[in-house]
Design a protein around this motif. Structure first.
Motif, PDB file in Angstrom:
ATOM      1  N   VAL A  12       1.450  -4.736   1.639  1.00 41.02           N
ATOM      2  CA  VAL A  12       1.936  -3.343   1.303  1.00 41.02           C
ATOM      3  C   VAL A  12       0.465  -2.594   1.218  1.00 41.02           C
ATOM      4  O   VAL A  12      -0.089  -2.431   0.160  1.00 41.02           O
ATOM      5  CB  VAL A  12       2.439  -3.323  -0.096  1.00 41.02           C
ATOM      6  N   SER A  14      -1.355   1.141   2.420  1.00 40.44           N
ATOM      7  CA  SER A  14      -1.085   2.609   2.798  1.00 40.44           C
ATOM      8  C   SER A  14      -2.578   3.040   3.697  1.00 40.44           C
ATOM      9  O   SER A  14      -3.391   2.172   3.801  1.00 40.44           O
ATOM     10  CB  SER A  14      -1.171   3.543   1.637  1.00 40.44           C
ATOM     11  N   GLU A  41       9.238  -6.224   7.183  1.00 39.37           N
ATOM     12  CA  GLU A  41       8.188  -5.404   7.457  1.00 39.37           C
ATOM     13  C   GLU A  41       8.722  -3.834   7.057  1.00 39.37           C
ATOM     14  O   GLU A  41       7.794  -3.305   6.568  1.00 39.37           O
ATOM     15  CB  GLU A  41       7.919  -5.510   9.000  1.00 39.37           C
ATOM     16  N   SER A  42       9.883  -3.674   7.528  1.00 37.00           N
ATOM     17  CA  SER A  42      10.533  -1.984   7.149  1.00 37.00           C
ATOM     18  C   SER A  42      10.419  -2.023   5.669  1.00 37.00           C
ATOM     19  O   SER A  42      10.083  -0.893   5.139  1.00 37.00           O
ATOM     20  CB  SER A  42      11.825  -1.930   7.786  1.00 37.00           C
ATOM     21  N   ILE A  43      10.940  -2.737   4.713  1.00 39.36           N
ATOM     22  CA  ILE A  43      11.134  -2.876   3.431  1.00 39.36           C
ATOM     23  C   ILE A  43       9.537  -2.679   2.864  1.00 39.36           C
ATOM     24  O   ILE A  43       9.288  -1.707   1.898  1.00 39.36           O
ATOM     25  CB  ILE A  43      11.836  -4.093   2.906  1.00 39.36           C
ATOM     26  N   ALA A  45       7.210  -1.339   4.320  1.00 31.89           N
ATOM     27  CA  ALA A  45       6.813   0.128   4.727  1.00 31.89           C
ATOM     28  C   ALA A  45       7.232   1.153   3.755  1.00 31.89           C
ATOM     29  O   ALA A  45       6.992   2.126   3.387  1.00 31.89           O
ATOM     30  CB  ALA A  45       6.883   0.465   6.125  1.00 31.89           C
ATOM     31  N   GLN A  46       8.577   0.715   3.252  1.00 39.75           N
ATOM     32  CA  GLN A  46       9.453   1.688   2.377  1.00 39.75           C
ATOM     33  C   GLN A  46       8.793   1.716   1.010  1.00 39.75           C
ATOM     34  O   GLN A  46       8.717   2.735   0.420  1.00 39.75           O
ATOM     35  CB  GLN A  46      10.883   1.535   2.460  1.00 39.75           C
ATOM     36  N   ILE A  47       8.341   0.561   0.650  1.00 41.80           N
ATOM     37  CA  ILE A  47       7.912   0.393  -0.482  1.00 41.80           C
ATOM     38  C   ILE A  47       6.615   1.181  -0.543  1.00 41.80           C
ATOM     39  O   ILE A  47       6.242   1.945  -1.648  1.00 41.80           O
ATOM     40  CB  ILE A  47       7.553  -1.069  -0.965  1.00 41.80           C
ATOM     41  N   SER A  49       5.931   4.024   1.281  1.00 42.29           N
ATOM     42  CA  SER A  49       6.397   5.419   1.017  1.00 42.29           C
ATOM     43  C   SER A  49       6.785   5.572  -0.574  1.00 42.29           C
ATOM     44  O   SER A  49       6.388   6.682  -0.690  1.00 42.29           O
ATOM     45  CB  SER A  49       7.467   5.376   1.917  1.00 42.29           C
ATOM     46  N   VAL A  50       7.428   5.139  -1.264  1.00 46.07           N
ATOM     47  CA  VAL A  50       7.841   5.356  -2.429  1.00 46.07           C
ATOM     48  C   VAL A  50       6.919   5.440  -3.357  1.00 46.07           C
ATOM     49  O   VAL A  50       6.511   6.024  -4.202  1.00 46.07           O
ATOM     50  CB  VAL A  50       9.217   4.142  -2.670  1.00 46.07           C
ATOM     51  N   ARG A  53       4.988   8.663  -2.519  1.00 45.84           N
ATOM     52  CA  ARG A  53       5.588   9.961  -3.300  1.00 45.84           C
ATOM     53  C   ARG A  53       5.467   9.851  -4.563  1.00 45.84           C
ATOM     54  O   ARG A  53       5.315  10.963  -5.260  1.00 45.84           O
ATOM     55  CB  ARG A  53       7.169   9.618  -2.691  1.00 45.84           C
TER      56      ARG A  53
END
Length: 176
Positions: A12, A14, A41-43, A45-47, A49-50, A53
């Motif tokens: 995870v 950034s 992997e998409s999950i 990436a979403q983590i 992003s969250v 934010r």
């Protein structure tokens, strides 16, 4: 975990660096498909992003709070500053203090000592914005404390005591 037979871990991360890991487990012994790996992997990436934010929202709230506090400080800095001598004095005074920032280190004080004497103090603290405003506020408070209720003030003694007070409460790189 002990009751799981298959596990996958994903970074995870950034643009700033590694934030942690995202792990998914299955109790069955098997190899995940390409699609399953892609979803995991998409999950991850979403983590990221969250989390980003959330950090931005927190920084924005902090910035808004600081702006509100600076606005209040700016309003309070000019409140209570006597801009005119007492009505019974024979002085006419005009002054203006401006700052490039919300608050600053300019000092212009008019203090009535008695019906015939008025103290006028003009100063500029070293630096800008909040550090200068803190020195200015300390100077203003010390000046008021040293003059309140005193009808006869010896100017050299007042300056000596003001300097001693400021020297004891301000950092060495700050001055007025």
């Amino acid at each position: 975990p002990a009751d799981c037979a298959t596990g996958c871990c994903f970074r995870v991360q950034s643009s700033e660096g590694l934030l942690g890991t995202f792990c998914a487990y299955d109790r069955r012994t098997r190899n995940p498909t390409e699609r399953e790996l892609h979803v995991l992997e998409s999950i991850a990436a979403q983590i990221v992003s969250v989390m980003e934010r959330s950090v931005l929202r927190h920084e924005s709230q902090t910035q808004q709070r600081l702006q509100r506090e600076l606005k209040v400080a700016s309003e309070n800095q000019s409140m209570g500053i006597q801009t005119q001598p007492p009505a019974d004095s024979r002085l006419d005074v005009a002054m203006m203090c401006t700052s490039h920032y919300e608050v600053g280190g300019d000092l212009c004080e008019i203090i009535s000592l008695d019906e015939h004497r008025t103290l006028v103090a003009v100063g500029d603290a070293v630096g800008d914005s909040i550090p200068a405003a803190l020195v200015m506020a300390a100077t203003r408070g010390a000046l008021r404390a040293l003059t309140v209720g005193r009808r006869h003030i010896d100017t050299p003694l007042l300056m000596q005591r003001l300097n001693e007070a400021l020297h004891s409460i301000t950092p060495s790189q700050q001055s007025m």
